[in-house]
Design an enzyme around this catalytic site. Structure first.
Site, PDB file in Angstrom:
ATOM      1  N   HIS A 211       0.816  -1.178  -0.125  1.00 19.08           N
ATOM      2  CA  HIS A 211       0.070  -0.084  -0.010  1.00 19.08           C
ATOM      3  C   HIS A 211       0.830   1.227   0.028  1.00 19.08           C
ATOM      4  CE1 HIS A 211      -4.025  -1.702   0.364  1.00 19.08           C
ATOM      5  NE2 HIS A 211      -3.529  -2.552   0.988  1.00 19.08           N
TER       6      HIS A 211
ATOM      7  N   GLU B 160      -6.458 -12.776  -0.129  1.00 21.12           N
ATOM      8  CA  GLU B 160      -7.178 -11.623  -0.003  1.00 21.12           C
ATOM      9  C   GLU B 160      -7.631 -11.249  -1.047  1.00 21.12           C
ATOM     10  OE1 GLU B 160      -4.709  -8.413   1.599  1.00 21.12           O
ATOM     11  OE2 GLU B 160      -4.030  -9.481   3.288  1.00 21.12           O
TER      12      GLU B 160
ATOM     13  N   HIS C 261      -7.567  -7.526  -2.378  1.00 21.06           N
ATOM     14  CA  HIS C 261      -6.318  -6.722  -2.453  1.00 21.06           C
ATOM     15  C   HIS C 261      -5.792  -6.840  -3.954  1.00 21.06           C
ATOM     16  CE1 HIS C 261      -2.293  -5.094  -0.998  1.00 21.06           C
ATOM     17  NE2 HIS C 261      -2.059  -5.370  -2.132  1.00 21.06           N
TER      18      HIS C 261
HETATM   19 ZN   LIG Z   1      -4.547  -4.528   1.064  1.00 24.79          ZN
END
Ligand SMILES: [Zn+2]
Length: 198
Positions: free
Chosen positions: A105, A161, A164
């Site tokens: 991120h 995830e 993501h």
């Molecule tokens: Zn993430």
């Protein structure tokens, strides 16, 4: 293109590859004009691709989407990580949050996406929603990679995830889609990164 330079859209950050410098800040951050929860900050190229992807998802019947979380600075990651350390200890923190300087991120190229209205936000079951299924099948067309697949935890160091996504550009995303290689570690012949160096 470099996998080491943090300004490269191919940069690989994982538990064995901290960003250099760890406090790196992208120079071309913009606010992405899409529904969002946290600040929808991404690098310009990733933001433009995200807008196009959300629009296509709607047109192609996947439904609405929201950007849950995008760019996080080193200092924000310090706060997030230290919060987990305080409540869950270091091992607990490492299972729930990246250490500062190690998070994708921080590159401004990664985004957590949810469906709108919210269903299974930031949960594995997001992968079974129309939005989650559409993203898994189509994100590559917009230059995004489902970065933490279900069967690759020993390689990526992260649990599944399905929310993501990491911007890597259309040429690389298409090549990975075509060849069926699902992680950046495997594509670039990097060591698996299941955990931080001792
Ligand atoms: Zn993430």
């Amino acid at each position: 293109m470099s996998i080491d330079d943090p300004t490269s859209i191919w940069v690989v950050a994982n538990k064995l590859r901290q960003l250099t410098p760890p406090t790196y800040v992208p120079s071309d951050l913009v606010e992405t004009p899409v529904p969002h929860l946290n600040p929808p900050t991404l690098r310009k190229e990733a933001a433009d691709a995200m807008v196009a992807m959300f629009a296509a998802g709607k047109v192609e019947g996947a439904g609405g989407m929201q950007l849950q979380s995008a760019y996080r600075s080193y200092s924000v990651q310090v706060k997030v990580y230290n919060g987990y350390v305080a409540s869950a200890g270091k091992a607990g923190a490492d299972s729930q949050s990246a250490r500062p300087g190690f998070s994708e991120h921080q590159t401004g190229l990664a985004a957590d996406i949810s469906s709108l209205p919210l269903t299974c936000a930031l949960q594995a079951c997001f992968g079974q929603t129309p939005q989650g299924m559409w993203l898994a099948a189509n994100a590559y067309r917009f230059g995004f990679l489902l970065r933490y697949p279900a069967d690759k935890t020993p390689v990526t160091g992260y649990i599944y995830e399905p929310w993501h996504f990491r911007y890597i550009g259309i040429p690389l995303a298409t090549e990975m889609h075509t060849t069926g290689v699902t992680t950046l570690e495997e594509f670039f012949g990097l060591p698996a990164a299941p955990d931080y160096a001792p």
